[in-house]
Design an enzyme around this catalytic site. Structure first.
Site, PDB file in Angstrom:
ATOM      1  N   THR A 146       0.817  -1.203   0.000  1.00 58.54           N
ATOM      2  CA  THR A 146       0.000   0.000   0.000  1.00 58.54           C
ATOM      3  C   THR A 146       0.854   1.258   0.000  1.00 58.54           C
ATOM      4  O   THR A 146       1.996   1.248   0.471  1.00 58.54           O
ATOM      5  CB  THR A 146      -0.907   0.005   1.251  1.00 58.54           C
ATOM      6  OG1 THR A 146      -1.579   1.257   1.365  1.00 58.54           O
ATOM      7  CG2 THR A 146      -0.086  -0.201   2.524  1.00 58.54           C
ATOM      8  N   ASP A 147       0.278   2.350  -0.476  1.00 57.91           N
ATOM      9  CA  ASP A 147       0.971   3.631  -0.403  1.00 57.91           C
ATOM     10  C   ASP A 147       1.011   4.192   1.014  1.00 57.91           C
ATOM     11  O   ASP A 147       1.762   5.130   1.300  1.00 57.91           O
ATOM     12  CB  ASP A 147       0.348   4.654  -1.362  1.00 57.91           C
ATOM     13  CG  ASP A 147      -1.127   4.940  -1.087  1.00 57.91           C
ATOM     14  OD1 ASP A 147      -1.703   4.341  -0.160  1.00 57.91           O
ATOM     15  OD2 ASP A 147      -1.706   5.760  -1.832  1.00 57.91           O
ATOM     16  N   LYS A 176       2.347  -3.238   7.360  1.00 52.64           N
ATOM     17  CA  LYS A 176       2.636  -3.416   5.932  1.00 52.64           C
ATOM     18  C   LYS A 176       4.058  -2.980   5.603  1.00 52.64           C
ATOM     19  O   LYS A 176       4.725  -3.601   4.768  1.00 52.64           O
ATOM     20  CB  LYS A 176       1.628  -2.646   5.087  1.00 52.64           C
ATOM     21  CG  LYS A 176       0.223  -3.247   5.071  1.00 52.64           C
ATOM     22  CD  LYS A 176       0.185  -4.656   4.492  1.00 52.64           C
ATOM     23  CE  LYS A 176       0.466  -4.678   3.000  1.00 52.64           C
ATOM     24  NZ  LYS A 176       0.298  -6.060   2.440  1.00 52.64           N
TER      25      LYS A 176
END
Length: 365
Positions: A146-147, A176
């Site tokens: 994910t960003d 993450k």
């Protein structure tokens, strides 16, 4: 850009994919994409079927000869070892993750277990399997991230690139980030052919109703308030999930092991503006709404702790090096998404369980 079956090299053996989290939102869309485009490849889905996993999403694939579903935990090393060996897996597409920021605030332990320990378990199992079967140039371990690992941006900051320093601000994004670092380390230490992708906010079919876009669509249909955090000025880059799947397809076929590719939709929108867009489209597309215009349901609620102000992806690298770019504008994607939810009440209605209602009350009280 996607590759058709005919474009695969005749000298390359069919891929045998293990897709973790394949009954979840992005994972299930990817499973459908792959089974549609690569009919001779073997697809094995491993999913624990937690609250956000829905086996019904894959029901039309279950009769296919080249498809197998396994319910199980990515932290179960023996199960993962057996699947890799039994199915002669040469490609892992790793989607399995706890992914909702609000839930990570309420219970971070599950995020560390699944996202960090689970990713480590997969990497270590694949490393030994990969060494044992004899490595091949086409083998891949795709780690989908994910960003949010990059933190937050100011209004005038350049969008995230692959070299943006990590600065996660929630237990979800921190977990993450940890899994990204493990994937990177397994390439540099062991040579495992890992590739990392960091994507912006996805939306589209099969999205669990706790997330912003399906939440708004369903609440409008039910005549319930539309909760908007804070002042609604938080900005996200929205990526239609089927565009994301085509990007991942391209990365598996053309991406370079050890590299990271950011995947974005080139659609930066303020949360409040997005909700207004959804309201207008629902007014147009949905007959007999309980409240119309739907924007009368908008309700501002207390802001989320540690709420990042802006995310934006610079997807130049994947465009220039691999030739991929998004094909769907946010207006087109939202229309298609709403039309899907309007015609698939049998999919989303059962998800509004007692547990979901209790969770919803805790978050938006």
């Amino acid at each position: 850009m996607t590759f058709s079956q005919s474009e695969q090299s005749s000298s390359q053996e069919p891929r045998r994919l293990l897709i973790t989290g394949g009954a979840g939102f992005i994972g299930s869309n990817f499973v459908h994409h792959w089974c549609e485009h690569y009919k001779s490849d073997r697809v094995v889905v491993l999913d624990a079927l937690t609250y956000a996993g829905n086996r019904n999403t894959l029901k039309e694939l279950e009769g296919l000869e080249n498809f197998r579903f396994v319910q199980g935990d990515i932290c179960d090393r023996a199960l993962v070892d057996n699947l890799l060996e039994e199915e002669a897996i040469n490609t892992v597409a790793h989607f399995a993750a706890e992914s909702h920021v609000d839930r990570s605030i309420l219970g971070p332990d599950a995020f560390v277990r699944t996202n960090v320990v689970g990713t480590f378990t997969l990497l270590e199992s694949f490393r030994q399997h990969w060494d044992g079967r004899g490595s091949k140039n086409s083998d891949r371990f795709l780690h989908v991230s994910t960003d949010e690992v990059y933190g937050t941006l100011g209004p005038d900051d350049h969008p995230f690139t692959e070299t943006t320093p990590y600065a996660p601000n929630s237990p979800y994004s921190a977990s993450k980030a940890g899994s990204d670092h493990l994937a990177r380390a397994y390439y540099h230490t062991y040579g495992v052919p890992t590739i990392i992708t960091n994507c912006s906010n996805n939306y589209g079919p099969y999205h669990f109703p706790e997330k912003l876009i399906p939440l708004m669509c369903i609440n409008i249909l039910l005549g319930k308030p539309l909760p908007v955090y804070g002042d609604g000025q938080n900005i996200r880059d929205w990526l239609y999930v089927r565009d994301h799947c085509s990007a991942l397809d391209t990365v598996i076929h053309k991406g370079v092991p050890g590299e990271t590719y950011n995947v974005g939709g080139n659609n930066e929108v303020k949360n409040l503006d997005l909700v207004h867009m959804l309201c207008d489209l629902m007014d147009e597309l949905a007959p007999n709404l309980p409240v119309k215009p739907a924007k009368e349901l908008i309700t501002f609620v207390k802001d989320r702790p540690g709420h990042d102000r802006r995310y934006a992806i610079d997807a130049t690298k994947i465009k220039t090096e691999l030739g991929w770019s998004p094909s769907v504008t946010v207006e087109e994607g939202l229309r298609q998404t709403i039309e899907w939810y309007l015609t698939h009440e049998d999919w989303w209605r059962p998800l509004l369980s007692k547990e979901y209602q209790e969770y919803y009350a805790r978050v938006y009280a």
